[in-house]
Design a protein around this motif. Structure first.
Motif, PDB file in Angstrom:
ATOM      1  N   ALA A 110      10.587   3.158  13.665  1.00 26.28           N
ATOM      2  CA  ALA A 110      11.355   3.354  12.297  1.00 26.28           C
ATOM      3  C   ALA A 110      12.794   2.772  12.685  1.00 26.28           C
ATOM      4  CB  ALA A 110      11.289   4.816  12.086  1.00 26.28           C
ATOM      5  N   ILE A 111      13.328   2.781  13.680  1.00 29.43           N
ATOM      6  CA  ILE A 111      14.611   2.360  13.996  1.00 29.43           C
ATOM      7  C   ILE A 111      14.698   0.695  14.023  1.00 29.43           C
ATOM      8  CG2 ILE A 111      16.441   2.262  15.607  1.00 29.43           C
ATOM      9  CD1 ILE A 111      15.423   5.091  16.651  1.00 29.43           C
ATOM     10  N   VAL A 112      13.686   0.264  14.789  1.00 32.01           N
ATOM     11  CA  VAL A 112      13.782  -1.229  14.890  1.00 32.01           C
ATOM     12  C   VAL A 112      13.399  -2.007  13.716  1.00 32.01           C
ATOM     13  CG1 VAL A 112      12.799  -3.303  16.069  1.00 32.01           C
ATOM     14  CG2 VAL A 112      13.352  -1.350  17.526  1.00 32.01           C
ATOM     15  N   ASP A 113      12.141  -1.475  13.058  1.00 33.99           N
ATOM     16  CA  ASP A 113      11.763  -2.158  11.944  1.00 33.99           C
ATOM     17  C   ASP A 113      12.644  -1.738  10.615  1.00 33.99           C
ATOM     18  OD1 ASP A 113       9.995  -3.510  13.575  1.00 33.99           O
ATOM     19  OD2 ASP A 113       8.356  -2.297  12.887  1.00 33.99           O
ATOM     20  N   ASP A 114      13.094  -0.470  10.422  1.00 35.78           N
ATOM     21  CA  ASP A 114      13.562   0.112   9.489  1.00 35.78           C
ATOM     22  C   ASP A 114      12.575  -0.240   8.128  1.00 35.78           C
ATOM     23  OD1 ASP A 114      15.422   1.473   7.756  1.00 35.78           O
ATOM     24  OD2 ASP A 114      16.549  -0.494   7.311  1.00 35.78           O
ATOM     25  N   PRO A 115      11.500   0.174   8.438  1.00 34.12           N
ATOM     26  CA  PRO A 115      10.518   0.097   7.175  1.00 34.12           C
ATOM     27  C   PRO A 115      10.554   1.014   6.124  1.00 34.12           C
ATOM     28  CG  PRO A 115       9.546   1.513   8.761  1.00 34.12           C
ATOM     29  CD  PRO A 115      10.692   1.052   9.410  1.00 34.12           C
ATOM     30  N   GLU A 116       9.934   0.711   4.906  1.00 32.03           N
ATOM     31  CA  GLU A 116       9.807   1.530   3.685  1.00 32.03           C
ATOM     32  C   GLU A 116       8.743   2.754   3.656  1.00 32.03           C
ATOM     33  OE1 GLU A 116      10.722  -0.182  -0.265  1.00 32.03           O
ATOM     34  OE2 GLU A 116      11.319  -2.085   0.823  1.00 32.03           O
ATOM     35  N   LEU A 117       7.612   1.967   4.359  1.00 34.74           N
ATOM     36  CA  LEU A 117       6.265   2.565   4.433  1.00 34.74           C
ATOM     37  C   LEU A 117       5.796   3.117   3.047  1.00 34.74           C
ATOM     38  CD1 LEU A 117       6.736   4.901   7.887  1.00 34.74           C
ATOM     39  CD2 LEU A 117       5.769   2.589   7.454  1.00 34.74           C
ATOM     40  N   THR A 118       5.948   2.193   2.216  1.00 39.01           N
ATOM     41  CA  THR A 118       5.355   2.593   0.772  1.00 39.01           C
ATOM     42  C   THR A 118       4.059   1.716   0.417  1.00 39.01           C
ATOM     43  OG1 THR A 118       7.291   1.292  -0.116  1.00 39.01           O
ATOM     44  CG2 THR A 118       7.683   3.423  -0.050  1.00 39.01           C
ATOM     45  N   CYS A 119       3.586   1.927  -0.653  1.00 43.41           N
ATOM     46  CA  CYS A 119       2.394   1.388  -1.117  1.00 43.41           C
ATOM     47  C   CYS A 119       2.849   0.353  -2.111  1.00 43.41           C
ATOM     48  CB  CYS A 119       1.288   2.109  -1.814  1.00 43.41           C
ATOM     49  SG  CYS A 119      -0.029   0.959  -2.219  1.00 43.41           S
ATOM     50  N   ARG A 120       2.891  -0.869  -1.933  1.00 42.14           N
ATOM     51  CA  ARG A 120       3.565  -1.814  -2.982  1.00 42.14           C
ATOM     52  C   ARG A 120       2.473  -2.626  -3.459  1.00 42.14           C
ATOM     53  NH1 ARG A 120       7.197  -1.160   1.392  1.00 42.14           N
ATOM     54  NH2 ARG A 120       6.602  -2.942   2.230  1.00 42.14           N
ATOM     55  N   LEU A 121       1.348  -2.268  -3.650  1.00 37.98           N
ATOM     56  CA  LEU A 121       0.340  -3.361  -4.231  1.00 37.98           C
ATOM     57  C   LEU A 121       0.605  -2.966  -5.847  1.00 37.98           C
ATOM     58  CD1 LEU A 121      -3.055  -2.713  -2.523  1.00 37.98           C
ATOM     59  CD2 LEU A 121      -1.754  -4.724  -2.561  1.00 37.98           C
ATOM     60  N   PRO A 122       0.441  -4.048  -6.645  1.00 37.70           N
ATOM     61  CA  PRO A 122       0.405  -3.823  -8.083  1.00 37.70           C
ATOM     62  C   PRO A 122      -0.446  -2.793  -8.793  1.00 37.70           C
ATOM     63  CG  PRO A 122       0.680  -6.157  -7.566  1.00 37.70           C
ATOM     64  CD  PRO A 122       0.133  -5.323  -6.279  1.00 37.70           C
ATOM     65  N   GLY A 123       0.098  -1.696  -9.630  1.00 36.40           N
ATOM     66  CA  GLY A 123      -0.726  -0.890 -10.001  1.00 36.40           C
ATOM     67  C   GLY A 123      -0.989   0.278  -9.039  1.00 36.40           C
ATOM     68  N   LEU A 124      -0.556   0.254  -7.530  1.00 34.19           N
ATOM     69  CA  LEU A 124      -0.694   1.226  -6.981  1.00 34.19           C
ATOM     70  C   LEU A 124       0.490   1.807  -6.406  1.00 34.19           C
ATOM     71  CD1 LEU A 124      -4.016   0.347  -4.913  1.00 34.19           C
ATOM     72  CD2 LEU A 124      -3.876   2.007  -6.645  1.00 34.19           C
ATOM     73  N   GLU A 125       1.594   1.249  -6.830  1.00 31.97           N
ATOM     74  CA  GLU A 125       2.878   1.831  -6.246  1.00 31.97           C
ATOM     75  C   GLU A 125       3.380   3.465  -6.351  1.00 31.97           C
ATOM     76  OE1 GLU A 125       3.463  -2.189  -8.552  1.00 31.97           O
ATOM     77  OE2 GLU A 125       2.277  -0.128  -8.954  1.00 31.97           O
ATOM     78  N   GLY A 126       2.491   4.258  -7.189  1.00 34.93           N
ATOM     79  CA  GLY A 126       2.655   5.496  -7.352  1.00 34.93           C
ATOM     80  C   GLY A 126       1.784   6.202  -6.379  1.00 34.93           C
ATOM     81  N   ARG A 127       0.908   5.485  -5.382  1.00 33.99           N
ATOM     82  CA  ARG A 127       0.183   6.153  -4.548  1.00 33.99           C
ATOM     83  C   ARG A 127       0.751   6.005  -3.103  1.00 33.99           C
ATOM     84  NH1 ARG A 127      -6.096   5.653  -5.777  1.00 33.99           N
ATOM     85  NH2 ARG A 127      -6.142   6.808  -4.055  1.00 33.99           N
ATOM     86  N   SER A 128       1.981   5.953  -3.028  1.00 36.12           N
ATOM     87  CA  SER A 128       2.675   5.944  -1.844  1.00 36.12           C
ATOM     88  C   SER A 128       2.418   7.555  -0.965  1.00 36.12           C
ATOM     89  CB  SER A 128       3.896   5.405  -1.655  1.00 36.12           C
ATOM     90  OG  SER A 128       4.425   4.321  -2.211  1.00 36.12           O
ATOM     91  N   PRO A 129       1.857   7.336   0.055  1.00 34.29           N
ATOM     92  CA  PRO A 129       1.673   8.678   0.703  1.00 34.29           C
ATOM     93  C   PRO A 129       2.948   9.347   1.414  1.00 34.29           C
ATOM     94  CG  PRO A 129       0.914   6.809   2.089  1.00 34.29           C
ATOM     95  CD  PRO A 129       1.456   6.206   1.018  1.00 34.29           C
ATOM     96  N   VAL A 130       3.024  10.554   1.914  1.00 37.82           N
ATOM     97  CA  VAL A 130       4.073  10.884   2.761  1.00 37.82           C
ATOM     98  C   VAL A 130       4.311  10.006   3.900  1.00 37.82           C
ATOM     99  CG1 VAL A 130       4.773  13.030   3.974  1.00 37.82           C
ATOM    100  CG2 VAL A 130       3.611  13.352   2.118  1.00 37.82           C
ATOM    101  N   ARG A 131       5.659   9.809   4.043  1.00 37.13           N
ATOM    102  CA  ARG A 131       6.051   9.180   5.239  1.00 37.13           C
ATOM    103  C   ARG A 131       6.476   9.883   6.428  1.00 37.13           C
ATOM    104  NH1 ARG A 131       9.580   5.492   2.165  1.00 37.13           N
ATOM    105  NH2 ARG A 131      10.732   7.565   1.443  1.00 37.13           N
ATOM    106  N   ILE A 132       6.110   9.822   7.434  1.00 36.33           N
ATOM    107  CA  ILE A 132       6.252  10.770   8.738  1.00 36.33           C
ATOM    108  C   ILE A 132       6.706   9.924   9.938  1.00 36.33           C
ATOM    109  CG2 ILE A 132       5.321  12.701  10.156  1.00 36.33           C
ATOM    110  CD1 ILE A 132       3.102  13.057   8.178  1.00 36.33           C
ATOM    111  N   VAL A 133       7.629  10.593  10.515  1.00 39.32           N
ATOM    112  CA  VAL A 133       8.254   9.866  11.851  1.00 39.32           C
ATOM    113  C   VAL A 133       8.165  10.616  12.831  1.00 39.32           C
ATOM    114  CG1 VAL A 133      10.302   8.902  12.795  1.00 39.32           C
ATOM    115  CG2 VAL A 133      10.009   8.406  10.383  1.00 39.32           C
ATOM    116  N   ALA A 134       7.670  10.380  14.104  1.00 40.78           N
ATOM    117  CA  ALA A 134       7.740  11.154  15.295  1.00 40.78           C
ATOM    118  C   ALA A 134       8.895  10.847  15.961  1.00 40.78           C
ATOM    119  CB  ALA A 134       6.500  10.855  16.244  1.00 40.78           C
ATOM    120  N   ASP A 135       9.848  11.857  15.804  1.00 43.77           N
ATOM    121  CA  ASP A 135      10.956  11.582  16.464  1.00 43.77           C
ATOM    122  C   ASP A 135      11.820  12.949  17.154  1.00 43.77           C
ATOM    123  OD1 ASP A 135      13.654  10.770  16.974  1.00 43.77           O
ATOM    124  OD2 ASP A 135      14.251  10.752  14.775  1.00 43.77           O
ATOM    125  N   GLY A 136      11.420  13.171  18.294  1.00 47.48           N
ATOM    126  CA  GLY A 136      11.602  14.250  19.204  1.00 47.48           C
ATOM    127  C   GLY A 136      13.294  14.430  19.189  1.00 47.48           C
TER     128      GLY A 136
END
Length: 374
Positions: A206-232
């Motif tokens: 999460a720190i190095v890549d700084d990702p969005e972790l969303t679904c960006r396929l045309p027509g499926l943008e609304g199906r992005s799941p919960v984004r979870i980071v294991a960050d103790g």
């Protein structure tokens, strides 16, 4: 129990295909499909189709019966999981099938929910409805394995997704990693996101890549799941993309109890949900406990996208059920970053084992799908 008829497998596969539409959208419920078929002039005709709707309601049977209307009377219903027999937010699906006049029900596998567990089939048989079970049962289990695992092991299905070179490296020795695989493979990766309830990454990723972790396929943008980071240690920057849009697409952070209260408050003010996980051996986060907590939060399917240490910790605890391994036709060498960190395996018999389910070409890359071995 009635015998399987020639067309039963065909129509059950149709029901299973419909059920797939609900993956990633219906947790904590299973994804179910239903097809209603009646014989007309000696030929079967589909008169109703349904699948579990987003949020888990309405159920597949209710949707199919609504579309079939009066044509459901005397017809056969193909259902990809045992019809429910308990009163929830809606009435039992077994009762709906009975009241609609369905003459025969073809099912796959018994619902593991203790509130159902064979009662749905029994209700139908008690009303004189023919019931055929165990049609495409293995396919039905694979489809809803996450739901079954929440019942049997109190944890979600865990799919480990890896994108690497042929020799299992995810980056060069100086950390360069974009892009190892091509655009077609990345699109398939986004489709995986759409079929899971959550995406999990480690704090380093999460720190190095700084990702969005969303679904960006045309027509499926609304199906992005919960984004979870294991960050103790709550190392994730408050300026990261995940934190900045946490109020748009949910972000959960698995962390160790305690920590700086001001930092915790800052995360929560940004819309991030903090979930405390007790430490395990060595003071690190107990990943089995973390998975059980995610199941209690209603998740049935978790896609793990990195990094190497997180993948290793899940493999050590035998928590990885499937691997989707995308490989580019290139070799990076031993000085590159490995896809999986050290596992401490001393004997080959102790290594986590998987079985190849299928392979496919994706553009110039390949993807191999593995399931956990026995």
């Amino acid at each position: 129990m009635e015998m399987v008829r020639p067309q039963d497998i065909h129509f059950m596969k149709v029901a299973l295909t419909l059920a797939e539409r609900g993956l990633g959208q219906v947790a904590p419920n299973p994804a179910v499909g239903c097809v209603i078929v009646r014989e007309e002039d000696g030929s079967p005709r589909v008169v109703g189709r349904g699948w579990t709707q987003p949020g888990g309601r309405p159920h597949a049977e209710t949707e199919a019966l609504r579309r079939a209307g009066p044509l459901a009377r005397g017809a056969t219903a193909y259902v990809s999981l045992e019809p429910c027999a308990h009163q929830g937010k809606t009435g039992p699906c077994a009762t709906a099938l009975i009241e609609a006049g369905i003459a025969r029900v073809v099912g796959t596998i018994t619902d593991p929910n203790p509130e159902v567990a064979g009662r749905g089939f029994a209700m139908l048989q008690a009303k004189g409805i023919e019931v055929t079970e165990n049609v495409c049962a293995a396919d039905a289990y694979y489809l809803n394995e996450g739901f079954f695992l929440t019942m049997s092991e109190r944890r979600p299905l865990v799919t480990l997704k890896i994108a690497s070179s042929l020799d299992g490296r995810t980056a060069t020795h100086d950390g360069h990693s974009q892009w190892i695989t091509g655009e077609a493979a990345r699109k398939r990766g986004h489709l995986l996101r759409a079929t899971h309830d959550a995406i999990l990454v480690g704090s380093a990723t999460a720190i190095v890549d700084d990702p969005e972790l969303t679904c960006r396929l045309p027509g499926l943008e609304g199906r992005s799941p919960v984004r979870i980071v294991a960050d103790g240690r709550l190392r994730l920057p408050l300026t990261s993309k995940l934190v900045r849009d946490a109020k748009k697409v949910p972000v959960w952070v698995l962390t160790l109890p305690g920590g700086d209260e001001h930092r915790r408050a800052a995360f929560e003010e940004c819309g991030v949900t903090l979930i405390d996980v007790e430490p395990g051996d060595g003071g690190l986060m107990n990943m089995r406990a973390a998975m059980e907590i995610l199941a209690k939060h209603g998740l049935t399917r978790v896609l793990v996208e990195g990094g190497a240490r997180l993948g290793a910790s899940l493999l050590r605890e035998h928590l990885v059920d499937r691997i989707e391994w995308f490989r580019a036709a290139k070799v990076i060498g031993g000085d590159g970053y490995p896809a999986i960190a050290a596992l401490g395996v001393k004997k080959l018999g102790d290594a986590p084992g998987f079985v190849l389910r299928e392979t496919a070409s994706v553009g110039g890359d390949t993807v191999a799908s593995f399931v956990r071995g026995g």
